[in-house]
Write a protein that holds these residues in place. Structure first.
Motif, mmCIF file in Angstrom:
data_model
loop_
_atom_site.group_PDB
_atom_site.id
_atom_site.type_symbol
_atom_site.label_atom_id
_atom_site.label_comp_id
_atom_site.label_asym_id
_atom_site.label_seq_id
_atom_site.Cartn_x
_atom_site.Cartn_y
_atom_site.Cartn_z
ATOM 1 N N ASP A 67 -23.792 -11.486 -17.481
ATOM 2 C CA ASP A 67 -24.263 -12.286 -16.348
ATOM 3 C C ASP A 67 -25.689 -11.915 -15.938
ATOM 4 O OD1 ASP A 67 -22.486 -14.245 -15.563
ATOM 5 O OD2 ASP A 67 -21.191 -12.856 -14.479
ATOM 6 N N SER A 69 -28.651 -14.409 -16.267
ATOM 7 C CA SER A 69 -28.583 -15.522 -15.322
ATOM 8 C C SER A 69 -28.997 -15.074 -13.927
ATOM 9 C CB SER A 69 -27.159 -16.098 -15.286
ATOM 10 O OG SER A 69 -26.962 -16.982 -16.366
ATOM 11 N N ARG A 124 -23.427 -11.811 -6.927
ATOM 12 C CA ARG A 124 -24.243 -12.919 -7.420
ATOM 13 C C ARG A 124 -25.027 -13.529 -6.268
ATOM 14 N NH1 ARG A 124 -24.313 -17.089 -11.440
ATOM 15 N NH2 ARG A 124 -23.189 -15.642 -12.753
ATOM 16 N N VAL A 142 -26.779 -18.863 -7.389
ATOM 17 C CA VAL A 142 -26.283 -18.794 -8.760
ATOM 18 C C VAL A 142 -24.937 -19.492 -8.807
ATOM 19 C CG1 VAL A 142 -25.539 -17.289 -10.624
ATOM 20 C CG2 VAL A 142 -27.459 -16.622 -9.187
ATOM 21 N N PRO A 143 -24.858 -20.616 -9.477
ATOM 22 C CA PRO A 143 -23.602 -21.366 -9.471
ATOM 23 C C PRO A 143 -22.554 -20.730 -10.377
ATOM 24 C CG PRO A 143 -25.168 -22.408 -10.923
ATOM 25 C CD PRO A 143 -25.872 -21.253 -10.310
ATOM 26 N N PRO A 144 -21.318 -20.948 -10.060
ATOM 27 C CA PRO A 144 -20.273 -20.462 -10.959
ATOM 28 C C PRO A 144 -20.316 -21.207 -12.267
ATOM 29 C CG PRO A 144 -19.342 -21.888 -9.294
ATOM 30 C CD PRO A 144 -20.790 -21.696 -8.944
ATOM 31 N N GLY A 145 -19.972 -20.546 -13.326
ATOM 32 C CA GLY A 145 -20.084 -21.171 -14.630
ATOM 33 C C GLY A 145 -18.856 -21.937 -15.036
ATOM 34 N N LEU A 146 -17.718 -21.564 -14.485
ATOM 35 C CA LEU A 146 -16.486 -22.214 -14.916
ATOM 36 C C LEU A 146 -16.416 -23.597 -14.294
ATOM 37 C CD1 LEU A 146 -14.116 -19.175 -14.696
ATOM 38 C CD2 LEU A 146 -14.905 -20.311 -16.741
ATOM 39 N N GLY A 147 -17.105 -24.502 -14.878
ATOM 40 C CA GLY A 147 -17.197 -25.842 -14.338
ATOM 41 C C GLY A 147 -16.171 -26.774 -14.935
ATOM 42 N N GLN A 197 -21.394 -31.316 -11.114
ATOM 43 C CA GLN A 197 -22.202 -30.882 -12.236
ATOM 44 C C GLN A 197 -22.876 -29.564 -11.922
ATOM 45 O OE1 GLN A 197 -22.464 -32.705 -15.208
ATOM 46 N NE2 GLN A 197 -20.735 -33.721 -14.263
ATOM 47 N N VAL A 230 -17.118 -20.746 -21.471
ATOM 48 C CA VAL A 230 -17.657 -21.262 -20.212
ATOM 49 C C VAL A 230 -18.338 -22.600 -20.507
ATOM 50 C CG1 VAL A 230 -19.377 -20.868 -18.413
ATOM 51 C CG2 VAL A 230 -18.004 -18.968 -19.243
ATOM 52 N N HIS A 241 -33.098 -18.872 -21.387
ATOM 53 C CA HIS A 241 -33.381 -17.506 -20.937
ATOM 54 C C HIS A 241 -34.556 -16.905 -21.695
ATOM 55 C CE1 HIS A 241 -29.050 -16.918 -19.293
ATOM 56 N NE2 HIS A 241 -29.857 -17.407 -18.392
ATOM 57 N N ARG A 261 -19.569 -16.154 -15.635
ATOM 58 C CA ARG A 261 -19.734 -17.081 -14.520
ATOM 59 C C ARG A 261 -20.776 -18.146 -14.810
ATOM 60 N NH1 ARG A 261 -20.096 -12.881 -9.632
ATOM 61 N NH2 ARG A 261 -21.387 -11.845 -11.177
ATOM 62 N N GLY A 262 -21.131 -18.275 -16.064
ATOM 63 C CA GLY A 262 -21.985 -19.387 -16.421
ATOM 64 C C GLY A 262 -23.401 -18.992 -16.780
#
Lengths: 237, 211
Positions: free
Chosen positions: A177, A180, A214, A218-223, A231, B120, B187, B206-207
């Motif tokens: 992470d 990101s 976080r 920072v958005p959560p990735g589990l979309g 989105q 993910v 990145h 978490r993305g």
């Protein structure tokens, strides 16, 4: 006569069961399946065999050849790049093993080669490897250090961030992470040095112990799946 | 024969077939009637020369040999034995088939796939108003250019969301099937060794955040 026949059969079976032989067969099969020309397949397989003999992973070599072929790079150029990459892998292996140690994992050698190609020194590779709680944990650590370096942090700072995160008890996945988080901080206007400092601090702006802190943007990735739900809010040009 | 009547010893002897003495007419009549009834019943329950098993098997074989048209078996109700565990398994199989085959979106949208525990969903976007087709190519697709076709949105934005394994991935966009371009929001950008530039993203649990 029967004895000779049995010995020949046993020799053949042993040969087939030898990891090196089966690995070469895998390499050849993979390259052929992707449609590479026969000569290039043979050349890359030979390089892979040398790599195997030196205890190096062959997957990165195969992937590089496939990438080059997909990009319509001429075969001689692909072979040059694959051979160069084998040398990088050799140097990376030396860096991982250091002054002594067991046989390194292929994934770690591969990650070390990528990291050294992006500015991480052999000494820093060794530092990350020694800091990892488990041998396999050094692979994500090296990849994250390389990514942070590419994001503008100095290699010293990037390695320090990774090592501190390891010492804080971050899992391998949580380490991943970090790029990101660095990107989110950059989007808020922080410079690379400030990002490194805040991440190493592990405070509110950085990665904390366990779950990690976080930053709010920072958005959560589990979309949701494509076309469903909200989105990813990240803005792209 | 009345229930309260009892045979004399002579009548019993007579029924046993060993008559030795005189038997009254009434006892003889009852005994004869009873004997004939017993003999008739015995003959009915045990056909001479065939056991019950033989009789049953004979009927089974006869039924098996009877010629019934297949269509009749199809339309007649048939007992089906089913383990309860098969119900959710069949449902899961149907769901997977539906997702793999039947759920294609418009304009070449790739089939809907489900992210696993270590994957993910990551959205890729490229602004290319002049492009007529854009595909995503990377280490996650063995660099095959025909695997992930991006969909066009308003404003010339090309977009695609797909599940990626946690870890590092290198990729590029292929515009109009010819031009390989890196993602400026990745990145990192790294030399691919072939004179080009690969974009790098590191997918965490978490993305991915890009600029």
């Amino acid at each position: 006569m029967n004895t000779i026949r049995h010995l020949s059969l046993a020799t053949l079976l042993v040969t087939l069961a030898t990891p090196g032989w089966s690995q070469q067969a895998d390499v050849r099969g993979t390259l052929e399946a992707r449609g590479l020309p026969a000569q290039l397949v043979a050349d890359v397989t030979a390089v892979a065999a040398e790599a195997t003999a030196q205890g190096l992973p062959t997957d990165p070599l195969v992937d590089k050849a496939i990438e080059g072929w997909a990009k319509q790079v001429p075969a001689p150029r692909i072979l040059v790049v694959v051979r160069q990459f084998r040398l990088h892998l050799f140097d990376a292996r030396q860096a991982v093993v250091g002054d002594g140690g067991g046989e390194p994992l292929g994934m770690v050698v591969s990650a070390a080669a990528e990291a050294m190609g992006r500015g991480i020194t052999a000494e820093q590779v060794g530092t990350v490897v020694r800091a990892a709680h488990r041998p396999e944990s050094s692979a994500p650590g090296l990849r994250v250090a390389a990514a942070l370096t590419a994001q503008g942090l100095s290699s010293d700072q990037a390695v320090a961030v990774v090592i501190e995160a390891m010492q804080r008890g971050q899992t391998d996945a949580q380490l991943l992470d970090l790029p990101s988080v660095a990107r989110a901080m950059h989007a808020r206007g922080l410079g690379p040095a400030q990002i490194g400092q805040q991440m190493m601090g592990g405070g509110a702006q950085g990665i904390g112990r366990g779950l990690g802190a976080r930053p709010p943007d920072v958005p959560p990735g589990l979309g949701p799946p494509p076309g469903k739900g909200k989105q990813n809010p990240s803005k792209r040009p | 024969m009345n229930d309260d009547r009892r045979f004399t010893a002579e009548a019993h002897t007579y029924l046993d077939g060993a008559q030795t003495g005189p038997v009254s007419e009434a006892d003889r009549s009852d005994a004869d009637r009873l004997r004939s009834a017993v003999e008739a019943y015995s003959a009915r329950i045990a056909a001479p020369g065939r056991s019950l098993t033989d009789a049953v098997m004979e009927r089974v074989e006869r039924r098996g040999k009877s010629k019934q048209p297949v269509w009749r078996w199809v339309f007649e109700p048939q007992p089906i034995r089913l383990r309860p565990i098969w119900a959710p398994m069949m449902a899961a199989l149907l769901l997977v088939l539906w997702l793999a085959v039947g759920n294609r979106g418009p304009e070449g949208t790739p089939p809907l796939v489900m992210a696993g525990a270590d994957t993910v969903f990551v959205q890729f976007r490229l602004v290319a108003p002049e492009a007529s087709a854009v595909s995503l190519v990377g280490s996650f697709s063995d660099w095959q250019s025909d695997q992930y076709t991006m969909g066009r949105e308003d404003g010339g934005v090309w977009s695609l969301t797909l599940p990626l394994a946690i870890g590092e991935h290198q990729y590029q966009f292929v515009v109009d099937g010819q031009r390989w371009v890196p993602d400026p929001t990745a990145h990192a950008q790294v030399d691919d060794g072939f004179g080009g530039t690969n974009s790098v993203i590191v997918v965490g649990p978490r993305g991915v955040v890009r600029s």
